[in-house]
Design an enzyme around this catalytic site. Structure first.
Site, PDB file in Angstrom:
ATOM      1  N   GLU A 122       7.785 -10.265   1.904  1.00  0.00           N
ATOM      2  CA  GLU A 122       9.065  -9.808   2.428  1.00  0.00           C
ATOM      3  C   GLU A 122       8.804  -8.589   3.324  1.00  0.00           C
ATOM      4  O   GLU A 122       8.043  -7.721   2.941  1.00  0.00           O
ATOM      5  CB  GLU A 122      10.027  -9.399   1.311  1.00  0.00           C
ATOM      6  N   GLY A 254       8.548  -0.349  -4.070  1.00  0.00           N
ATOM      7  CA  GLY A 254       8.573  -0.312  -5.533  1.00  0.00           C
ATOM      8  C   GLY A 254       8.045  -1.575  -6.172  1.00  0.00           C
ATOM      9  O   GLY A 254       7.155  -1.536  -7.011  1.00  0.00           O
ATOM     10  N   ALA A 255       8.600  -2.708  -5.781  1.00  0.00           N
ATOM     11  CA  ALA A 255       8.211  -3.973  -6.387  1.00  0.00           C
ATOM     12  C   ALA A 255       8.793  -5.121  -5.583  1.00  0.00           C
ATOM     13  O   ALA A 255       9.619  -4.896  -4.699  1.00  0.00           O
ATOM     14  CB  ALA A 255       8.707  -4.048  -7.828  1.00  0.00           C
ATOM     15  N   MET A 256       8.364  -6.337  -5.912  1.00  0.00           N
ATOM     16  CA  MET A 256       8.789  -7.498  -5.130  1.00  0.00           C
ATOM     17  C   MET A 256       9.058  -8.693  -6.036  1.00  0.00           C
ATOM     18  O   MET A 256       8.251  -9.024  -6.897  1.00  0.00           O
ATOM     19  CB  MET A 256       7.698  -7.808  -4.091  1.00  0.00           C
ATOM     20  N   GLU A 257      10.187  -9.358  -5.754  1.00  0.00           N
ATOM     21  CA  GLU A 257      10.727 -10.388  -6.637  1.00  0.00           C
ATOM     22  C   GLU A 257      10.187 -11.791  -6.400  1.00  0.00           C
ATOM     23  O   GLU A 257      10.875 -12.772  -6.712  1.00  0.00           O
ATOM     24  CB  GLU A 257      12.247 -10.413  -6.480  1.00  0.00           C
ATOM     25  N   ASN A 258       8.984 -11.965  -5.872  1.00  0.00           N
ATOM     26  CA  ASN A 258       8.426 -13.296  -5.620  1.00  0.00           C
ATOM     27  C   ASN A 258       8.718 -14.249  -6.784  1.00  0.00           C
ATOM     28  O   ASN A 258       8.549 -13.887  -7.943  1.00  0.00           O
ATOM     29  CB  ASN A 258       6.912 -13.204  -5.460  1.00  0.00           C
ATOM     30  N   HIS A 290      15.628  -5.069 -12.067  1.00  0.00           N
ATOM     31  CA  HIS A 290      16.023  -5.382 -10.690  1.00  0.00           C
ATOM     32  C   HIS A 290      15.291  -6.627 -10.177  1.00  0.00           C
ATOM     33  O   HIS A 290      15.917  -7.573  -9.692  1.00  0.00           O
ATOM     34  CB  HIS A 290      15.729  -4.170  -9.801  1.00  0.00           C
ATOM     35  N   GLU A 291      13.984  -6.621 -10.296  1.00  0.00           N
ATOM     36  CA  GLU A 291      13.218  -7.765  -9.765  1.00  0.00           C
ATOM     37  C   GLU A 291      13.539  -9.029 -10.551  1.00  0.00           C
ATOM     38  O   GLU A 291      13.648 -10.107  -9.985  1.00  0.00           O
ATOM     39  CB  GLU A 291      11.713  -7.479  -9.782  1.00  0.00           C
TER      40      GLU A 291
HETATM   41  N1  TRP Z   1      12.862  -7.016  -2.111  1.00  0.00           N
HETATM   42  C1  TRP Z   1      12.213  -5.884  -2.707  1.00  0.00           C
HETATM   43  C2  TRP Z   1      13.180  -5.315  -3.709  1.00  0.00           C
HETATM   44  O1  TRP Z   1      14.127  -4.730  -3.440  1.00  0.00           O
HETATM   45  C3  TRP Z   1      11.835  -4.802  -1.806  1.00  0.00           C
HETATM   46  C4  TRP Z   1      10.938  -5.057  -0.657  1.00  0.00           C
HETATM   47  C5  TRP Z   1      11.261  -5.382   0.596  1.00  0.00           C
HETATM   48  C6  TRP Z   1       9.591  -4.775  -0.598  1.00  0.00           C
HETATM   49  N2  TRP Z   1      10.196  -5.319   1.420  1.00  0.00           N
HETATM   50  C7  TRP Z   1       9.161  -4.938   0.715  1.00  0.00           C
HETATM   51  C8  TRP Z   1       8.699  -4.390  -1.553  1.00  0.00           C
HETATM   52  C9  TRP Z   1       7.867  -4.671   1.100  1.00  0.00           C
HETATM   53  C10 TRP Z   1       7.401  -4.145  -1.170  1.00  0.00           C
HETATM   54  C11 TRP Z   1       6.993  -4.269   0.146  1.00  0.00           C
HETATM   55  O2  TRP Z   1      13.099  -5.479  -4.847  1.00  0.00           O
HETATM   56 ZN    ZN Z   2      15.680  -5.772  -4.461  1.00  0.00          ZN
END
Ligand code: TRP
Ligand code: ZN
Length: 852
Positions: A122, A254-258, A290-291
């Site tokens: 993302e 912070g983190a990513m919801e893959n 959140h994720e």
């Molecule tokens: N979608 C992620 C969240 O809000 C955040 C996100 C967007 C992100 N771009 C990113 C995380 C790039 C890491 C690197 O939870």
């Molecule tokens: Zn998010």
């Protein structure tokens, strides 16, 4: 020719994809400098459009081969992607590309961190992995094969096969490419299981590097509670057989919801009492939730295009806030959220970077993962819920999941669901998504013959590109108190829809005291001429916990403003009210700790600016220090007993109750340090058996200009722990005395552990300086220059993280001409960097666009 990548994208120009994807098969042969990626993609013409231009995104890829239905083709390749002649019928597209994850310092696409492979796609990182229609409205099921000698090989979905040197995964849920993930490394898991309300047994694993083994228990616990909460509160169950989370040291956000494979910045996973603070635990709980919540709000229902980002982010933040409120205290959570909203989002909304919750154009979408999209986006949903009521909200959400499951949706879809479920017309409400800037509500009142009238006026100031604003729907929660402190009218939500509007309350015996904007019912700035006595009255009597805190906060703002503008002494009414509140054992310790916290320096600068003054960061710093010392002295007898009373018996627990006691105890310690030259704080530091107390005492010492020895001791003890050392770095730059802040930071950049390519470390050291308002804005300009130097350096390596930090300059137009000139020069120097990134280029031009 103009570089196509520098052209802005407009919401109004959306067109549907020419080709859809029925399925994707990816094979990765991992190698640090020569990873091979084979892609086999089943395309089909989109029946909803006559557009037949075939374009695949792709950046920094070496194309080795391409075929259509097995026949080699030679696509036309540009720096942004490729085009090719394709059939006007379903076909199979195959390519092989080569990429070099080890050289990927931007941390976008496939990269390496601490010997492991990981991905971040993302918003537009998948195009750095292979050629693909990298847009969220193209959704497909993925099959992934990973070939590598590393022991743990992970991707999205369910595992379908593994052997020596390979692993295969299948994700049956169609998803956009931005949710793709792959991890390969030498990892260990903290594992558990969860049985969903639908009876599905889910294997849960939190993967960390072996050195971090044992630090993922709280993350796992948070995950299990999140899964349960989403079932109970929203009726949403998990939909795969496994859920994996991986902690990574080098991560841009912070983190990513893959899907099925969340990837986290390790600081939001790893915790032990000795190394993590109460705040860290709280953040882990919140971000894990959140994720996880994104699985429904983001993944099952995703965004049609990136302009709709708040559709998933605003809603998911709103959900994680509800979850955290349920898990802890709603009042304390609300206060913390509002403090964060004001310090980040109001600041953004009041400067040159102001933009609507749903922006209408962007050059680099990474620059729009902002407080406005996230936090104001969540506030907008909170208002919607307030307007339609909890039942209307639940009905609308049920319809949303039902109607849009599997879709790439828009804000229009979202609002239509609310209209259909509740029958309410939301056309005016929609302005919250389109208008930037923080609305000002000015309230006056009158009382005659038992009738009390509130006169309300709203105004939203112009923002860049939006000179004129229209009236918005503002839910104004109000309660009325009688002069003796009883509540005569309980909380009612007034709907402000006009520029000027009056509301009456009848049958009152005496003129009441209004408690306005209870619970912070709308993200607005409330202006009301009030006396210190009335604020003190509300601080003592308001039944709304948020407004009780707010009354004290407003008092503190007024006191500080008077100290700065007129060198007034701290008002006794404030000090007395604070003393009564701090002593009130009926109040939650966490609440009392928050009430003892003074408004931040940047907040005060914003406040003074909005009152028509030019803020002087040094004067603000000095006044705030003076007020802290005055509070310490005035309440002198309180601190010792409070400190003793707030001990936590038993072993460390990160729960809200103990965390609240520690916070209040440290607040007491901070005040004591101003009376005993830090003696108690030194003892506290030495006795600490958890990081909250250890770092808490250390920051108390640094705040009074002491703590040299303790800093050295801390470094000897924690030198090998990356996350703990981030705290050590950040504390020094953020708390350094104003005239020494730049020099302190410069010295720390020479430290052998200043691994500046690591985003957490960069944010700790350079970001710490930008958080030190008086230090950053020191009249010498040394702070500006140092930050600019480092942003220039980082921009060449990691544009995304560098661009985010350029927001340090977003308040530049508030200040005096000398500071403005220095900040502008610093920004112009950044803009002149050869090879400036698109990310930074867009930020600087927006920043400079104001006040030119
Ligand atoms: N979608 C992620 C969240 O809000 C955040 C996100 C967007 C992100 N771009 C990113 C995380 C790039 C890491 C690197 O939870
Ligand atoms: Zn998010």
């Amino acid at each position: 020719m103009k570089d196509a990548r520098l052209q802005p994208v407009h919401l109004a120009d959306y067109t549907p994809p020419a080709y859809l994807v029925d399925g994707v098969e990816l094979t990765f042969r991992l190698h640090p400098t020569a990873t091979r990626v084979r892609a086999r993609i089943a395309f089909r013409p989109n029946p909803d459009t006559t557009d037949r231009r075939f374009f695949l995104h792709g950046e920094d890829l070496i194309l080795l081969s391409a075929t259509i239905d097995g026949t080699p083709v030679t696509p036309e390749v540009t720096p942004e992607g490729l085009t090719a002649e394709v059939p006007d019928a379903p076909f199979t597209w195959e390519t092989e590309v080569e990429i070099a994850p080890e050289k990927n310092t931007a941390l976008e696409g496939l990269y390496m961190s601490g010997g492991m492979y990981c991905t971040q796609c993302e918003a537009e990182g998948f195009r750095k992995i292979t050629y693909y229609p990298d847009r969220p409205d193209v959704m497909a099921p993925f099959k992934v094969r990973i070939e590598s000698d590393l022991p743990v090989l992970l991707s999205n979905g369910n595992p379908v096969g593994a052997g020596a040197g390979w692993g295969e995964w299948h994700d049956p849920w169609p998803k956009p490419a931005y949710l793709f993930a792959l991890v390969a490394g030498d990892l260990v898991a903290t594992s558990g299981t969860f049985t969903t309300c639908e009876g599905r047994e889910v294997d849960l694993n939190i993967w960390v590097r072996p050195v971090d083994q044992g630090k993922a228990d709280y993350a796992l616990d948070s995950l299990i509670r999140s899964m349960k909460w989403d079932e109970d509160a929203y009726g949403r169950a998990y939909d795969l057989d496994v859920f994996n989370i991986v902690a990574v040291d080098d991560f841009n956000m912070g983190a990513m919801e893959n899907k099925g494979l969340n990837i986290f910045n390790s600081r939001y996973v790893l915790a032990s009492p000795e190394t993590a603070t109460d705040r860290d635990y709280e953040n882990i709980e919140r971000i894990i939730a959140h994720e996880y919540f994104h699985n429904w709000t983001g993944n099952r229902i995703t965004c049609r295009d990136w302009f709709q980002l708040c559709l998933k982010e605003g809603l998911t933040v709103f959900r994680d806030q509800q979850f955290a409120g349920d898990a802890r205290s709603h009042a304390v959570k609300r206060i913390e959220d509002v403090i964060a909203l004001r310090s980040r989002q109001f600041r953004e909304d009041g400067g040159p970077l102001a933009h609507p919750v749903r922006p209408e154009s962007y050059t680099e979408i990474n620059n729009f993962y902002t407080a406005t999209v996230y936090e104001k986006g969540a506030e907008v949903i909170g208002m919607l819920r307030r307007l339609v009521g909890p039942e209307g909200y639940d009905k609308a959400l049920a319809l949303y999941f039902d109607r849009h499951d599997g879709d790439a949706a828009t804000i229009e879809d979202w609002l239509t669901v609310f209209e259909d479920a509740t029958g309410r017309d939301l056309s005016q409400f929609k302005r919250w998504y389109a208008q930037a800037g923080t609305p000002r509500l000015t309230v006056t009142d009158g009382f005659e013959d038992g009738t009390y009238t509130l006169h309300v006026e709203q105004e939203t100031p112009p923002t860049s590109g939006q000179p004129e604003k229209h009236a918005q729907v503002i839910p104004l929660a109000v309660g009325l108190l009688s002069p003796n402190g009883d509540e005569v009218v309980p909380t009612t939500v007034l709907e402000v829809t006009e520029t000027r509007q009056s509301f009456t309350f009848e049958g009152l015996a005496a003129k009441p005291v209004p408690s306005l904007l209870r619970g912070f019912s709308a993200p607005v700035i409330l202006n009301r001429e009030t006396s210190a006595e009335e604020r003190a009255f509300l601080l003592a009597h308001d039944t709304d916990a948020f407004n009780k805190w707010e009354a004290g906060r407003a008092l503190a703002r007024d006191v500080l403003a008077a100290m700065i503008a007129e060198s007034a002494a701290p008002a006794p009414a404030y000090l007395d009210a604070l003393a009564a509140m701090a002593r009130d054992e009926a109040l939650d310790p966490a609440f009392r700790a928050l009430a003892l916290r003074l408004p931040g320096e940047d907040q005060m600068a914003e406040e003074l600016h909005s009152r028509g003054h030019t803020p002087d960061p040094l004067a603000i710093h000095a006044a705030r220090e003076q007020l802290k010392s005055a509070v310490a002295a005035h309440l002198g007898g309180l601190w010792g007993p409070l400190y003793d009373q707030m001990t936590c018996p038993g072993p460390y627990s990160p729960g809200a109750a103990d965390a609240g006691r520690r916070a209040l105890r440290l607040a007491a310690l901070g005040h004591m340090a101003r009376l005993d030259a830090g003696e108690k704080a030194r003892a506290h530091f030495l006795q600490a058996n958890n990081m909250t107390d250890e770092i808490g005492a250390l920051s108390v010492l640094l705040e009074i200009g002491s703590g040299e020895e303790e800093l050295a001791r801390f470094e000897r003890r924690w030198g090998d722990d990356r996350l703990v050392m981030d705290k050590w770095f950040a504390l020094q730059t953020s708390l350094a005395a104003p005239d020494r802040a730049a020099a302190t930071t410069a010295a720390l950049t020479e430290h052998p552990d200043f691994t500046w390519q690591n985003p957490n470390r960069f944010r700790a050291v350079i970001g710490g300086l930008t958080m030190n308002a008086a230090g950053f804005h020191d009249p010498s300009g040394a702070g500006y220059d140092l930050v600019a130097d480092w942003l220039i350096r980082l921009d060449g390596v990691n544009p995304q993280t560098a661009a985010r930090m350029s927001t340090a300059f977003e308040t530049w137009t508030r200040y005096d001409s000398d500071r403005r000139a220095r900040m502008r020069a610093a920004m112009e120097r950044i803009a002149a960097r050869e090879g400036l990134s698109r990310d930074m280029g867009e930020m600087i031009s927006r920043l400079l666009g104001a006040g030119r």
